[in-house]
Motif scaffolding. Structure first.
Motif, PDB file in Angstrom:
ATOM      1  N   MET A   1      73.242  38.573   7.362  1.00  0.00           N
ATOM      2  CA  MET A   1      73.101  39.781   8.163  1.00  0.00           C
ATOM      3  C   MET A   1      71.728  39.835   8.833  1.00  0.00           C
ATOM      4  SD  MET A   1      74.145  43.564   6.900  1.00  0.00           S
ATOM      5  CE  MET A   1      75.039  44.573   8.029  1.00  0.00           C
ATOM      6  N   SER A   2      70.919  38.789   8.639  1.00  0.00           N
ATOM      7  CA  SER A   2      69.570  38.796   9.196  1.00  0.00           C
ATOM      8  C   SER A   2      69.571  38.735  10.718  1.00  0.00           C
ATOM      9  CB  SER A   2      68.746  37.651   8.618  1.00  0.00           C
ATOM     10  OG  SER A   2      69.325  36.420   8.972  1.00  0.00           O
ATOM     11  N   ASP A   3      70.694  38.312  11.341  1.00  0.00           N
ATOM     12  CA  ASP A   3      70.753  38.278  12.795  1.00  0.00           C
ATOM     13  C   ASP A   3      71.153  39.632  13.385  1.00  0.00           C
ATOM     14  OD1 ASP A   3      73.285  37.985  11.662  1.00  0.00           O
ATOM     15  OD2 ASP A   3      74.070  36.949  13.425  1.00  0.00           O
ATOM     16  N   VAL A   4      71.509  40.578  12.536  1.00  0.00           N
ATOM     17  CA  VAL A   4      71.887  41.918  12.973  1.00  0.00           C
ATOM     18  C   VAL A   4      70.628  42.776  13.058  1.00  0.00           C
ATOM     19  CG1 VAL A   4      73.214  43.979  12.387  1.00  0.00           C
ATOM     20  CG2 VAL A   4      74.173  41.718  11.942  1.00  0.00           C
ATOM     21  N   LEU A   5      70.394  43.360  14.225  1.00  0.00           N
ATOM     22  CA  LEU A   5      69.231  44.227  14.416  1.00  0.00           C
ATOM     23  C   LEU A   5      69.359  45.477  13.550  1.00  0.00           C
ATOM     24  CD1 LEU A   5      66.630  45.028  16.024  1.00  0.00           C
ATOM     25  CD2 LEU A   5      68.167  46.089  17.702  1.00  0.00           C
ATOM     26  N   LEU A   6      68.348  45.755  12.752  1.00  0.00           N
ATOM     27  CA  LEU A   6      68.297  46.986  11.958  1.00  0.00           C
ATOM     28  C   LEU A   6      67.591  48.042  12.794  1.00  0.00           C
ATOM     29  CD1 LEU A   6      68.624  48.622   9.337  1.00  0.00           C
ATOM     30  CD2 LEU A   6      66.435  47.641   8.580  1.00  0.00           C
ATOM     31  N   VAL A   7      68.282  49.137  13.068  1.00  0.00           N
ATOM     32  CA  VAL A   7      67.709  50.240  13.848  1.00  0.00           C
ATOM     33  C   VAL A   7      67.518  51.417  12.899  1.00  0.00           C
ATOM     34  CG1 VAL A   7      68.002  51.790  15.813  1.00  0.00           C
ATOM     35  CG2 VAL A   7      68.890  49.439  15.930  1.00  0.00           C
ATOM     36  N   VAL A   8      66.259  51.800  12.689  1.00  0.00           N
ATOM     37  CA  VAL A   8      65.917  52.918  11.817  1.00  0.00           C
ATOM     38  C   VAL A   8      65.523  54.088  12.716  1.00  0.00           C
ATOM     39  CG1 VAL A   8      64.406  53.728   9.966  1.00  0.00           C
ATOM     40  CG2 VAL A   8      65.126  51.316  10.028  1.00  0.00           C
ATOM     41  N   VAL A   9      66.261  55.184  12.605  1.00  0.00           N
ATOM     42  CA  VAL A   9      66.054  56.336  13.490  1.00  0.00           C
ATOM     43  C   VAL A   9      65.436  57.484  12.701  1.00  0.00           C
ATOM     44  CG1 VAL A   9      67.161  57.989  15.052  1.00  0.00           C
ATOM     45  CG2 VAL A   9      68.022  55.630  14.911  1.00  0.00           C
ATOM     46  N   ASP A  10      64.313  57.986  13.192  1.00  0.00           N
ATOM     47  CA  ASP A  10      63.598  59.127  12.625  1.00  0.00           C
ATOM     48  C   ASP A  10      64.305  60.395  13.110  1.00  0.00           C
ATOM     49  OD1 ASP A  10      61.796  61.145  11.966  1.00  0.00           O
ATOM     50  OD2 ASP A  10      60.048  60.106  12.792  1.00  0.00           O
ATOM     51  N   ALA A  11      65.257  60.887  12.323  1.00  0.00           N
ATOM     52  CA  ALA A  11      66.090  62.010  12.761  1.00  0.00           C
ATOM     53  C   ALA A  11      65.267  63.230  13.153  1.00  0.00           C
ATOM     54  CB  ALA A  11      67.093  62.385  11.669  1.00  0.00           C
ATOM     55  N   ALA A  12      64.312  63.618  12.328  1.00  0.00           N
ATOM     56  CA  ALA A  12      63.533  64.831  12.615  1.00  0.00           C
ATOM     57  C   ALA A  12      62.775  64.692  13.927  1.00  0.00           C
ATOM     58  CB  ALA A  12      62.569  65.116  11.463  1.00  0.00           C
ATOM     59  N   ASN A  13      62.217  63.532  14.166  1.00  0.00           N
ATOM     60  CA  ASN A  13      61.429  63.323  15.371  1.00  0.00           C
ATOM     61  C   ASN A  13      62.311  63.269  16.612  1.00  0.00           C
ATOM     62  OD1 ASN A  13      59.906  61.266  17.332  1.00  0.00           O
ATOM     63  ND2 ASN A  13      58.413  62.410  16.101  1.00  0.00           N
ATOM     64  N   VAL A  14      63.445  62.582  16.523  1.00  0.00           N
ATOM     65  CA  VAL A  14      64.335  62.473  17.675  1.00  0.00           C
ATOM     66  C   VAL A  14      64.963  63.830  17.989  1.00  0.00           C
ATOM     67  CG1 VAL A  14      66.456  61.413  18.545  1.00  0.00           C
ATOM     68  CG2 VAL A  14      64.754  60.013  17.355  1.00  0.00           C
ATOM     69  N   VAL A  15      65.442  64.522  16.971  1.00  0.00           N
ATOM     70  CA  VAL A  15      66.036  65.845  17.173  1.00  0.00           C
ATOM     71  C   VAL A  15      64.996  66.806  17.754  1.00  0.00           C
ATOM     72  CG1 VAL A  15      66.888  67.872  15.920  1.00  0.00           C
ATOM     73  CG2 VAL A  15      67.877  65.633  15.471  1.00  0.00           C
ATOM     74  N   GLY A  16      63.776  66.726  17.255  1.00  0.00           N
ATOM     75  CA  GLY A  16      62.711  67.621  17.703  1.00  0.00           C
ATOM     76  C   GLY A  16      62.168  67.314  19.079  1.00  0.00           C
ATOM     77  N   SER A  17      62.626  66.226  19.695  1.00  0.00           N
ATOM     78  CA  SER A  17      62.093  65.831  21.001  1.00  0.00           C
ATOM     79  C   SER A  17      62.673  66.651  22.148  1.00  0.00           C
ATOM     80  CB  SER A  17      62.348  64.338  21.244  1.00  0.00           C
ATOM     81  OG  SER A  17      63.730  64.084  21.421  1.00  0.00           O
ATOM     82  N   VAL A  18      63.720  67.421  21.878  1.00  0.00           N
ATOM     83  CA  VAL A  18      64.349  68.241  22.913  1.00  0.00           C
ATOM     84  C   VAL A  18      64.465  69.677  22.386  1.00  0.00           C
ATOM     85  CG1 VAL A  18      66.426  68.593  24.295  1.00  0.00           C
ATOM     86  CG2 VAL A  18      65.655  66.279  23.800  1.00  0.00           C
ATOM     87  N   PRO A  19      63.856  70.638  23.079  1.00  0.00           N
ATOM     88  CA  PRO A  19      63.894  72.028  22.607  1.00  0.00           C
ATOM     89  C   PRO A  19      65.230  72.702  22.905  1.00  0.00           C
ATOM     90  CG  PRO A  19      62.670  71.908  24.654  1.00  0.00           C
ATOM     91  CD  PRO A  19      63.050  70.492  24.295  1.00  0.00           C
ATOM     92  N   ASP A  20      66.261  72.321  22.141  1.00  0.00           N
ATOM     93  CA  ASP A  20      67.604  72.851  22.397  1.00  0.00           C
ATOM     94  C   ASP A  20      68.080  73.809  21.311  1.00  0.00           C
ATOM     95  OD1 ASP A  20      68.030  71.131  20.302  1.00  0.00           O
ATOM     96  OD2 ASP A  20      69.470  69.857  21.348  1.00  0.00           O
TER      97      ASP A  20
END
Length: 121
Positions: A1-20
């Protein structure tokens, strides 16, 4: 699985990036982000990806869905994301956050970093 890109998403930061109004329902906002990631993946990234959405605080307990593993940070979300990157030695890792200190920490471990617009229009 080392050829599979691991994407780690900072939920609080991404959610907080838009004042919705996310602050009225942090858990719901994290679930909407999870569902968008499950449906859309990571735009512009070809090939297989493993997406890990890291939640903390009021969003803890959001469940995983096919295509997105959700991890509730036991303490600091940033520390948990650093641990995930450190544990992925030998893999390509992309961390999605705008947090400068977190970007520095994971960058020192060899992760690529990208801002919230990578996964959120």
């Amino acid at each position: 699985m080392s050829d599979v890109l691991l994407v780690v998403v900072d939920a609080a930061n991404v959610v907080g990036s838009v004042p919705d109004g996310w602050w009225r329902d942090r858990r719901g906002a994290a679930e909407r982000l999870r569902d968008r990631l499950a449906a859309d993946g990571v735009p512009g990234r070809d090939g297989p990806v493993e997406i890990v959405l890291v939640v903390e605080g009021a969003a803890r307990g959001v469940s995983s869905v096919p295509g997105v593993r959700v991890e509730s940070a036991p303490g600091s979300g940033d520390d948990h994301m650093v641990d995930l990157v450190a544990g992925a030695a030998g893999r390509r890792v992309l961390v999605v956050t705008a947090d400068r200190e977190l970007r520095r920490r994971v960058g020192e471990l060899g992760a690529e970093v990208a801002g919230p617009r990578t996964v959120r229009p």
